[in-house]
Design a protein around this motif. Structure first.
Motif, PDB file in Angstrom:
ATOM      1  N   SER A  63     -30.933  53.398 -18.210  1.00 47.19           N
ATOM      2  CA  SER A  63     -30.977  52.447 -17.101  1.00 47.19           C
ATOM      3  C   SER A  63     -30.348  51.115 -17.476  1.00 47.19           C
ATOM      4  N   MET A  64     -29.619  50.561 -16.507  1.00 48.76           N
ATOM      5  CA  MET A  64     -28.977  49.259 -16.725  1.00 48.76           C
ATOM      6  C   MET A  64     -29.190  48.377 -15.505  1.00 48.76           C
ATOM      7  N   TYR A  65     -29.155  47.067 -15.720  1.00 47.09           N
ATOM      8  CA  TYR A  65     -29.554  46.111 -14.694  1.00 47.09           C
ATOM      9  C   TYR A  65     -28.649  44.876 -14.739  1.00 47.09           C
ATOM     10  N   TRP A  66     -28.508  44.260 -13.576  1.00 50.29           N
ATOM     11  CA  TRP A  66     -27.898  42.936 -13.498  1.00 50.29           C
ATOM     12  C   TRP A  66     -28.893  41.982 -12.843  1.00 50.29           C
ATOM     13  N   TYR A  67     -29.160  40.871 -13.544  1.00 54.25           N
ATOM     14  CA  TYR A  67     -30.020  39.811 -13.036  1.00 54.25           C
ATOM     15  C   TYR A  67     -29.210  38.518 -12.930  1.00 54.25           C
ATOM     16  N   ARG A  68     -29.671  37.655 -12.058  1.00 57.70           N
ATOM     17  CA  ARG A  68     -29.160  36.286 -12.050  1.00 57.70           C
ATOM     18  C   ARG A  68     -30.318  35.334 -12.277  1.00 57.70           C
ATOM     19  N   GLN A  69     -30.025  34.241 -12.973  1.00 58.61           N
ATOM     20  CA  GLN A  69     -31.043  33.236 -13.278  1.00 58.61           C
ATOM     21  C   GLN A  69     -30.638  31.905 -12.680  1.00 58.61           C
ATOM     22  N   ASP A  70     -31.505  31.362 -11.866  1.00 58.96           N
ATOM     23  CA  ASP A  70     -31.294  30.055 -11.254  1.00 58.96           C
ATOM     24  C   ASP A  70     -32.490  29.176 -11.561  1.00 58.96           C
TER      25      ASP A  70
ATOM     26  N   GLU B  17     -26.791  57.291 -15.215  1.00 52.04           N
ATOM     27  CA  GLU B  17     -25.361  57.405 -14.983  1.00 52.04           C
ATOM     28  C   GLU B  17     -25.106  58.077 -13.642  1.00 52.04           C
ATOM     29  N   GLY B  18     -24.252  57.441 -12.846  1.00 51.34           N
ATOM     30  CA  GLY B  18     -23.894  58.008 -11.555  1.00 51.34           C
ATOM     31  C   GLY B  18     -24.713  57.496 -10.387  1.00 51.34           C
ATOM     32  N   THR B  19     -25.716  56.662 -10.657  1.00 55.11           N
ATOM     33  CA  THR B  19     -26.529  56.119  -9.573  1.00 55.11           C
ATOM     34  C   THR B  19     -26.566  54.602  -9.649  1.00 55.11           C
ATOM     35  N   THR B  20     -26.583  53.956  -8.493  1.00 57.20           N
ATOM     36  CA  THR B  20     -26.785  52.510  -8.418  1.00 57.20           C
ATOM     37  C   THR B  20     -27.663  52.207  -7.207  1.00 57.20           C
ATOM     38  N   ASP B  21     -28.445  51.134  -7.312  1.00 55.22           N
ATOM     39  CA  ASP B  21     -29.329  50.752  -6.212  1.00 55.22           C
ATOM     40  C   ASP B  21     -29.425  49.244  -6.120  1.00 55.22           C
ATOM     41  N   LYS B  22     -29.710  48.775  -4.910  1.00 54.79           N
ATOM     42  CA  LYS B  22     -29.836  47.345  -4.683  1.00 54.79           C
ATOM     43  C   LYS B  22     -31.147  46.833  -5.246  1.00 54.79           C
ATOM     44  N   GLY B  23     -31.079  45.615  -5.725  1.00 55.82           N
ATOM     45  CA  GLY B  23     -32.270  44.921  -6.152  1.00 55.82           C
ATOM     46  C   GLY B  23     -32.703  43.913  -5.111  1.00 55.82           C
ATOM     47  N   GLU B  24     -33.164  42.792  -5.579  1.00 51.28           N
ATOM     48  CA  GLU B  24     -33.724  41.770  -4.699  1.00 51.28           C
ATOM     49  C   GLU B  24     -32.663  40.940  -3.983  1.00 51.28           C
ATOM     50  N   VAL B  25     -31.530  40.680  -4.663  1.00 46.28           N
ATOM     51  CA  VAL B  25     -30.505  39.785  -4.110  1.00 46.28           C
ATOM     52  C   VAL B  25     -29.115  40.406  -4.239  1.00 46.28           C
ATOM     53  N   PRO B  26     -28.818  41.501  -3.523  1.00 51.16           N
ATOM     54  CA  PRO B  26     -27.549  42.203  -3.720  1.00 51.16           C
ATOM     55  C   PRO B  26     -26.358  41.653  -2.930  1.00 51.16           C
ATOM     56  N   ASN B  27     -26.615  40.817  -1.932  1.00 51.81           N
ATOM     57  CA  ASN B  27     -25.525  40.404  -1.035  1.00 51.81           C
ATOM     58  C   ASN B  27     -24.438  39.642  -1.778  1.00 51.81           C
ATOM     59  N   GLY B  28     -23.197  40.048  -1.556  1.00 54.33           N
ATOM     60  CA  GLY B  28     -22.063  39.392  -2.179  1.00 54.33           C
ATOM     61  C   GLY B  28     -21.632  40.018  -3.485  1.00 54.33           C
ATOM     62  N   TYR B  29     -22.300  41.084  -3.875  1.00 56.15           N
ATOM     63  CA  TYR B  29     -22.011  41.746  -5.160  1.00 56.15           C
ATOM     64  C   TYR B  29     -21.790  43.238  -4.969  1.00 56.15           C
ATOM     65  N   ASN B  30     -21.020  43.801  -5.873  1.00 54.08           N
ATOM     66  CA  ASN B  30     -20.895  45.249  -5.981  1.00 54.08           C
ATOM     67  C   ASN B  30     -21.001  45.625  -7.451  1.00 54.08           C
ATOM     68  N   VAL B  31     -21.398  46.856  -7.702  1.00 60.14           N
ATOM     69  CA  VAL B  31     -21.540  47.299  -9.085  1.00 60.14           C
ATOM     70  C   VAL B  31     -20.886  48.668  -9.250  1.00 60.14           C
ATOM     71  N   SER B  32     -20.591  48.958 -10.514  1.00 57.28           N
ATOM     72  CA  SER B  32     -20.071  50.279 -10.884  1.00 57.28           C
ATOM     73  C   SER B  32     -20.701  50.703 -12.190  1.00 57.28           C
ATOM     74  N   ARG B  33     -21.298  51.896 -12.197  1.00 63.31           N
ATOM     75  CA  ARG B  33     -21.765  52.459 -13.462  1.00 63.31           C
ATOM     76  C   ARG B  33     -20.656  53.381 -13.941  1.00 63.31           C
ATOM     77  N   LEU B  34     -19.825  52.862 -14.799  1.00 60.98           N
ATOM     78  CA  LEU B  34     -18.609  53.540 -15.214  1.00 60.98           C
ATOM     79  C   LEU B  34     -18.912  54.778 -16.046  1.00 60.98           C
ATOM     80  N   ASN B  35     -19.909  54.693 -16.879  1.00 61.66           N
ATOM     81  CA  ASN B  35     -20.379  55.785 -17.722  1.00 61.66           C
ATOM     82  C   ASN B  35     -21.753  55.374 -18.232  1.00 61.66           C
ATOM     83  N   LYS B  36     -22.303  56.121 -19.149  1.00 66.90           N
ATOM     84  CA  LYS B  36     -23.655  55.777 -19.584  1.00 66.90           C
ATOM     85  C   LYS B  36     -23.703  54.420 -20.265  1.00 66.90           C
ATOM     86  N   ARG B  37     -22.629  54.009 -20.888  1.00 69.73           N
ATOM     87  CA  ARG B  37     -22.617  52.769 -21.656  1.00 69.73           C
ATOM     88  C   ARG B  37     -22.345  51.537 -20.809  1.00 69.73           C
ATOM     89  N   GLU B  38     -21.570  51.673 -19.743  1.00 66.42           N
ATOM     90  CA  GLU B  38     -21.006  50.496 -19.085  1.00 66.42           C
ATOM     91  C   GLU B  38     -21.462  50.338 -17.631  1.00 66.42           C
TER      92      GLU B  38
END
Lengths: 113, 114
Positions: free
Chosen positions: A31-38, A52-73
């Protein structure tokens, strides 16, 4: 001892520009995550990838996109940056839900003018 | 939705004294995990301690201990024998079972005085 590596460390953008934050982990985590800190708001989850192969929205997804390129990235893209996206961004990873600590990257400071 | 509350924006503590950082949480899930992270001025997030909701004993890691009061839904961090290097922002966080989201409180800034 790389752990979680994210690039770039610093970036200045003009409103409307696009950019991609890159993140890679070498701990074989699912599992991998993106957070923002304000200031005053702690860390807020933007998107996550349970495996790998799945992505889901968190609390503040608007304006962002993500890609799970492989298990590492796991990359985070800002298609049209806005001043409200000025923040410090953290990538993190772990083996799965409620499995213990999240391992964080060092953070990427983004300023949108 | 789960909510983590840290009511102390900032605290001062004298070197070698103990300090308690408050954290309350709100969840109806019986299974969850509680975390504390430290963020020094350099910016990285450092994991300190973890407490599972079914753990019978309070978690301890060196000078860090977690005062877990399940009925009160509180998970306070106690730092004993404070050192100058403990000056940092501290975040409380919670995850629920089978939930990938780790939710964070707003943080408490600790300043250790010599």
């Amino acid at each position: 001892n790389a752990g979680v590596t994210q690039t770039p460390k610093f970036q200045v953008l003009k409103t409307g520009q696009s950019m991609t934050l890159q993140c890679a982990q070498d701990m074989n985590h699912n599992s991998m995550y993106w957070y923002r800190q304000d200031p005053g708001m702690g860390l807020r989850l933007i998107y996550y990838s349970a495996s790998e192969g799945t992505t889901d929205k968190g609390e503040v997804p608007n304006g962002y996109n993500v890609s799970r390129l492989n298990k590492r990235e796991f990359s985070l893209r800002l298609e049209s940056a806005a001043p409200s996206q000025t923040s410090v961004y953290f990538c993190a990873s772990n083996t799965g839900p409620n499995t213990g600590e999240l391992f964080f990257g060092e953070g990427s400071r983004l300023t949108v003018l | 939705a789960q909510k983590i509350t840290q009511t102390q924006p900032g605290m001062f503590v004298q070197e070698k004294e103990a300090v308690t950082l408050d954290c309350t949480y709100d969840t109806s899930d019986p299974s969850y995990g509680l975390f504390w992270y430290k963020q020094p001025s350099s910016g990285e997030m450092i994991f300190l301690i973890y407490q599972g909701s079914y753990d019978q004993q309070n978690a301890t890691e060196g000078r860090y201990s977690l005062n877990f009061q399940k009925a009160r839904k509180s998970a306070n961090l106690v730092i004993s024998a404070s050192q100058l290097g403990d000056s940092a922002m501290y975040f409380c966080a919670m995850s629920r079972s089978n939930d990938y989201k780790l939710s964070f409180g707003a943080g408490t800034t600790v300043t250790v005085r010599a």
